[in-house]
Design a protein around this motif. Sequence first.
Motif, mmCIF file in Angstrom:
data_model
loop_
_atom_site.group_PDB
_atom_site.id
_atom_site.type_symbol
_atom_site.label_atom_id
_atom_site.label_comp_id
_atom_site.label_asym_id
_atom_site.label_seq_id
_atom_site.Cartn_x
_atom_site.Cartn_y
_atom_site.Cartn_z
ATOM 1 N N VAL A 102 3.434 -4.894 12.265
ATOM 2 C CA VAL A 102 1.968 -4.941 12.071
ATOM 3 C C VAL A 102 1.747 -5.344 10.843
ATOM 4 N N ALA A 103 2.241 -4.532 9.820
ATOM 5 C CA ALA A 103 1.799 -4.740 8.151
ATOM 6 C C ALA A 103 3.387 -5.145 7.462
ATOM 7 N N SER A 104 3.493 -5.865 6.620
ATOM 8 C CA SER A 104 4.575 -6.265 5.766
ATOM 9 C C SER A 104 4.756 -5.393 4.943
ATOM 10 N N SER A 105 5.978 -5.324 4.385
ATOM 11 C CA SER A 105 6.324 -4.383 3.247
ATOM 12 C C SER A 105 5.608 -4.900 1.962
ATOM 13 N N ALA A 106 5.460 -6.257 1.747
ATOM 14 C CA ALA A 106 4.670 -6.816 0.735
ATOM 15 C C ALA A 106 3.436 -6.146 0.834
ATOM 16 N N GLN A 107 2.678 -6.296 1.933
ATOM 17 C CA GLN A 107 1.322 -5.692 2.245
ATOM 18 C C GLN A 107 1.327 -4.073 1.561
ATOM 19 N N LEU A 108 2.224 -3.401 2.262
ATOM 20 C CA LEU A 108 2.217 -1.891 2.013
ATOM 21 C C LEU A 108 2.413 -1.867 0.513
ATOM 22 N N SER A 109 3.273 -2.262 -0.323
ATOM 23 C CA SER A 109 3.557 -2.431 -1.546
ATOM 24 C C SER A 109 2.195 -2.600 -2.514
ATOM 25 N N GLY A 110 1.490 -3.781 -2.141
ATOM 26 C CA GLY A 110 0.435 -4.188 -2.588
ATOM 27 C C GLY A 110 -0.872 -2.932 -2.501
#
Length: 160
Positions: A102-110
């Motif tokens: 669903v969500a990328s690692s980059a999104q979570l990190s942001g």
Amino acid sequence: MDTREVEHLRRCVELAGEALDAGDEPFGSVLVDGAGTVRAEDRNRVADGDATRHPEFALARWAAANLSPEERAAATVYTSGEHCPMCSAAHAWVGLGRIVYVASSAQLSGWLDAWGRPQAPVRSLSVQEVAPSVTVEGPVDELVPAIKELHRRLAERSGS
Ligand SMILES: [Zn+2]
């Protein structure tokens, strides 16, 4: 992404919610075999102090114990958040097939940055940086707000 795949991802979000409610982190994953049957599912279980208890890692180990190499290659792992480097490595080492998140690692990190929360102790890398032969699809935009909200609740809980 057909309806059935979105349903698997909705189940991942549901498992992530169950994890959060149980005091764990909001991550959930489902392993579906080549015939489209759900074979295993799990959620994050780190609250007891073992921070390696990610659902994607558990499913990789389950697959190694219960599926043939051919079955593993034909399986798809659906997950609420993109595999971390540990789980990407485990997924590739046991020879599992496609990943849909669903969500990328980059999104979570942001999001963590935006909320003033610390980053994970392991560098945020895409699955393909760790496991270049694995086919990966995501983010799935229609479900991102639901998983972002679960992470916001975790940040709020951790920050207070
Ligand atoms: Zn992981």
